[in-house]
Design a protein around this motif. Structure first.
Motif, mmCIF file in Angstrom:
data_model
loop_
_atom_site.group_PDB
_atom_site.id
_atom_site.type_symbol
_atom_site.label_atom_id
_atom_site.label_comp_id
_atom_site.label_asym_id
_atom_site.label_seq_id
_atom_site.Cartn_x
_atom_site.Cartn_y
_atom_site.Cartn_z
ATOM 1 N N LEU A 117 34.156 -31.448 36.841
ATOM 2 C CA LEU A 117 34.139 -30.091 37.377
ATOM 3 C C LEU A 117 34.121 -29.068 36.243
ATOM 4 O O LEU A 117 33.346 -28.107 36.254
ATOM 5 C CB LEU A 117 35.362 -29.878 38.272
ATOM 6 C CG LEU A 117 35.632 -28.457 38.769
ATOM 7 C CD1 LEU A 117 34.465 -27.927 39.584
ATOM 8 C CD2 LEU A 117 36.921 -28.429 39.598
ATOM 9 N N ASP A 118 34.961 -29.274 35.247
ATOM 10 C CA ASP A 118 35.044 -28.350 34.121
ATOM 11 C C ASP A 118 33.740 -28.324 33.324
ATOM 12 O O ASP A 118 33.315 -27.269 32.831
ATOM 13 C CB ASP A 118 36.206 -28.727 33.207
ATOM 14 C CG ASP A 118 37.570 -28.491 33.847
ATOM 15 O OD1 ASP A 118 37.624 -27.752 34.862
ATOM 16 O OD2 ASP A 118 38.575 -29.052 33.350
ATOM 17 N N THR A 160 31.253 -26.204 35.263
ATOM 18 C CA THR A 160 31.628 -24.794 35.150
ATOM 19 C C THR A 160 31.248 -24.230 33.791
ATOM 20 O O THR A 160 30.752 -23.103 33.681
ATOM 21 C CB THR A 160 33.144 -24.631 35.383
ATOM 22 O OG1 THR A 160 33.481 -25.146 36.685
ATOM 23 C CG2 THR A 160 33.547 -23.169 35.315
ATOM 24 N N LYS A 208 28.300 -21.213 33.036
ATOM 25 C CA LYS A 208 28.972 -19.957 32.721
ATOM 26 C C LYS A 208 27.991 -18.966 32.100
ATOM 27 O O LYS A 208 27.268 -19.275 31.167
ATOM 28 C CB LYS A 208 30.140 -20.203 31.765
ATOM 29 C CG LYS A 208 30.949 -18.952 31.456
ATOM 30 C CD LYS A 208 32.125 -19.267 30.542
ATOM 31 C CE LYS A 208 32.942 -18.023 30.249
ATOM 32 N NZ LYS A 208 34.099 -18.328 29.341
ATOM 33 N N ARG A 258 22.968 -15.982 38.692
ATOM 34 C CA ARG A 258 23.388 -16.718 39.882
ATOM 35 C C ARG A 258 22.342 -16.531 40.985
ATOM 36 O O ARG A 258 22.315 -15.505 41.675
ATOM 37 C CB ARG A 258 24.761 -16.229 40.353
ATOM 38 C CG ARG A 258 25.854 -16.388 39.293
ATOM 39 C CD ARG A 258 27.186 -15.854 39.755
ATOM 40 N NE ARG A 258 27.784 -16.679 40.795
ATOM 41 C CZ ARG A 258 28.514 -17.763 40.558
ATOM 42 N NH1 ARG A 258 28.741 -18.167 39.312
ATOM 43 N NH2 ARG A 258 29.026 -18.457 41.545
ATOM 44 N N ASP A 305 32.025 -23.578 48.492
ATOM 45 C CA ASP A 305 32.780 -23.649 47.237
ATOM 46 C C ASP A 305 31.972 -24.366 46.165
ATOM 47 O O ASP A 305 31.990 -23.979 44.990
ATOM 48 C CB ASP A 305 34.108 -24.370 47.483
ATOM 49 C CG ASP A 305 35.052 -24.305 46.293
ATOM 50 O OD1 ASP A 305 35.329 -23.191 45.816
ATOM 51 O OD2 ASP A 305 35.506 -25.366 45.828
ATOM 52 N N HIS A 321 30.818 -22.885 42.473
ATOM 53 C CA HIS A 321 31.122 -23.573 41.215
ATOM 54 C C HIS A 321 29.854 -23.978 40.464
ATOM 55 O O HIS A 321 29.867 -24.089 39.234
ATOM 56 C CB HIS A 321 31.981 -24.807 41.476
ATOM 57 C CG HIS A 321 33.443 -24.522 41.599
ATOM 58 N ND1 HIS A 321 34.047 -24.203 42.796
ATOM 59 C CD2 HIS A 321 34.429 -24.478 40.667
ATOM 60 C CE1 HIS A 321 35.333 -24.002 42.607
ATOM 61 N NE2 HIS A 321 35.598 -24.151 41.315
ATOM 62 N N GLY A 360 27.237 -22.216 40.225
ATOM 63 C CA GLY A 360 26.581 -21.040 39.672
ATOM 64 C C GLY A 360 25.548 -20.419 40.573
ATOM 65 O O GLY A 360 24.547 -19.869 40.102
ATOM 66 N N ALA A 399 24.234 -27.993 40.820
ATOM 67 C CA ALA A 399 24.177 -27.200 39.590
ATOM 68 C C ALA A 399 22.877 -27.466 38.824
ATOM 69 O O ALA A 399 22.258 -26.550 38.279
ATOM 70 C CB ALA A 399 25.385 -27.511 38.714
#
Length: 334
Positions: free
Chosen positions: A198-199, A202, A206, A210, A232, A236, A238, A320
Motif C-alpha cells: 500500500l505504501d 501511495t 504522489k 489525478r 477508497d 489511494h 491516485g 494504480a
C-alpha cells in the motif's frame, strides 16, 4: 463460545464481502456485490484489535465485530465455517485452511477452497447445513447481520461479522481474525507485507495528476460510491472517482450521467459476461468521453477488486498502474 448482544447501529446499504465468479450471470454479480433489499450494519464501536508487536493474550478473548456485537472467544476455533470468499481468503492466508470445514459456494480461492463442503449461497446460506458442520466459529459479513446472524445464534452457533469498507479496515480485520483464531503473529506479518505494498503505491502516485475515473461493476452501470472500498482504492491509486458525489456506496448511473462526468479512465470490473472494451467504446453517446477518445478503457480483474481480503492490494496495484502507467515503468505486475 459465549456471545453477548450489544447495541447495533442503524443499518445502511452496503456491499458485503466480495464473492464473484467470472462465469456467473450478471444478476449473481449484483446479488453478491450489493444485494437489493439487504442491509449491512455500521459497527457501534470498532473491533478490538491487537496492536502491532503486542504479545498474544491468553484466551478467553473478547472482541467487537462489525455489527457492533460483543463476542467472547473461549479458545481458538478448530472448526470454522466461512460465509464469504473474502473471509475465506483471509483464513487461508493465515494458514488456517485445515481448520475450515465448510464455505459458501463462491469461495474459490485458493484452489483448495473449492474442495471444501458448501453450505449454500452467499446471500442465503443453509442454516441446517451450517449447523451440521458443527462449527466453533462462523465468519460472516454485513449482508448476514440482519437475519442470518440472529438465526445462527438461535441455533447456538458462534458467529463473527467481518465487513471492511476501506483498505485500512481490510488490514485491521486481518488482525482481528488473527486475534480470534490465535494466529496474531501470522496476521501481523501478513498485514505488514500488505501495508508495504500500500505504501509503495501511495509513494509512486504522489504528486501525479489525478484522472477522473469511472469504475464499472456491471454492465447495468453500477459503480462504486462513497463509503465503498473500491472508492477508497481509487483514491489511494491516485484517481478521482466520478461517483464520489453520489449518496450511496454502490449507485447505478445512467449512460448520460457517465458521459456528462467525462471520465478520463474507464475501468471495467465486470466479473460476469463482461462486455468487451470495443463494445463499451461503441455505446451511444460515449464517443465524446475522454477515456474513449484516448483509448483508456481498461479491463480489471474483478477477483482482485471485489473481495476485501489480501488480494485486494493486488487490485490496488492494478488500478494504480492503469491510472498512472508512467509511474510504474519497470515495476513488474504482482
Amino acid at each position: 463460545m459465549k456471545i453477548r448482544r450489544s447495541h447495533i447501529a442503524d443499518p445502511y446499504a452496503s456491499i458485503p464481502s466480495r464473492l464473484v465468479l467470472r462465469r456467473c450471470l450478471t444478476f449473481c454479480l449484483l446479488l453478491i456485490l450489493f444485494p437489493f433489499g439487504c442491509k449491512s450494519f455500521a459497527p457501534a464501536t470498532g473491533p478490538v484489535l491487537p496492536s502491532i508487536g503486542s504479545p498474544a493474550r491468553a484466551f478467553p478473548r473478547t472482541v467487537t465485530d462489525d455489527a457492533g456485537r460483543t463476542v467472547v472467544i473461549v479458545k481458538p476455533p478448530q472448526r470454522i465455517v466461512s460465509l464469504a470468499a473474502s473471509n475465506t481468503e483471509i483464513l487461508y492466508a493465515l494458514g488456517l485452511g485445515s481448520r475450515i470445514v465448510a464455505v459458501d459456494q463462491y469461495s474459490d480461492y485458493p484452489p483448495e477452497a473449492k474442495k471444501k463442503p458448501h453450505v449454500g449461497g452467499y446471500a442465503s446460506p443453509d442454516i441446517e447445513q451450517i449447523a451440521a458442520s458443527t462449527p466453533d466459529m462462523i465468519f460472516a459479513t454485513g449482508i448476514h447481520a440482519k437475519s442470518v446472524v440472529p438465526n445462527l445464534e438461535t441455533h447456538g452457533l458462534p458467529v463473527l461479522v467481518v465487513e471492511p469498507k476501506t483498505l485500512e479496515e481490510v488490514l485491521s480485520r486481518i488482525l482481528l481474525i488473527g486475534q480470534v483464531t490465535g494466529e496474531e503473529a501470522k496476521a501481523r506479518a501478513l498485514t505488514q507485507q500488505l501495508r508495504s505494498r500500500l505504501d509503495q503505491v501511495t509513494a509512486r502516485v504522489k504528486g501525479a495528476p489525478r484522472p477522473r475515473v469511472f469504475f464499472e461493476i456491471s454492465t447495468e452501470l453500477y459503480t462504486a460510491g462513497p463509503g465503498s472500498f473500491i472508492d477508497d482504492m481509487i483514491a489511494h491509486a491516485g484517481g478521482q472517482n466520478i461517483a464520489a458525489d453520489t449518496t450511496k456506496p454502490w449507485p447505478q448511473l445512467s449512460q448520460e450521467a457517465v458521459a456528462l462526468k467525462d471520465p478520463e479512465v474507464i475501468l471495467l470490473g465486470n466479473a460476469t459476461g463482461a462486455e468487451s472494451v470495443e463494445k463499451v467504446r461503441a455505446r451511444p453517446g460515449w464517443q465524446t468521453i475522454a477515456a474513449v477518445k484516448s483509448g483508456r478503457v481498461i479491463a480489471i480483474d474483478a477477483d482482485l477488486t471485489h473481495r476485501p481480503g489480501p488480494r485486494i492490494f493486488g487490485g490496488l496495484e492494478a488500478i494504480a498502474r492503469a491510472l498512472h502507467p508512467d509511474r510504474f515503468e519497470g515495476a513488474p505486475p504482482r
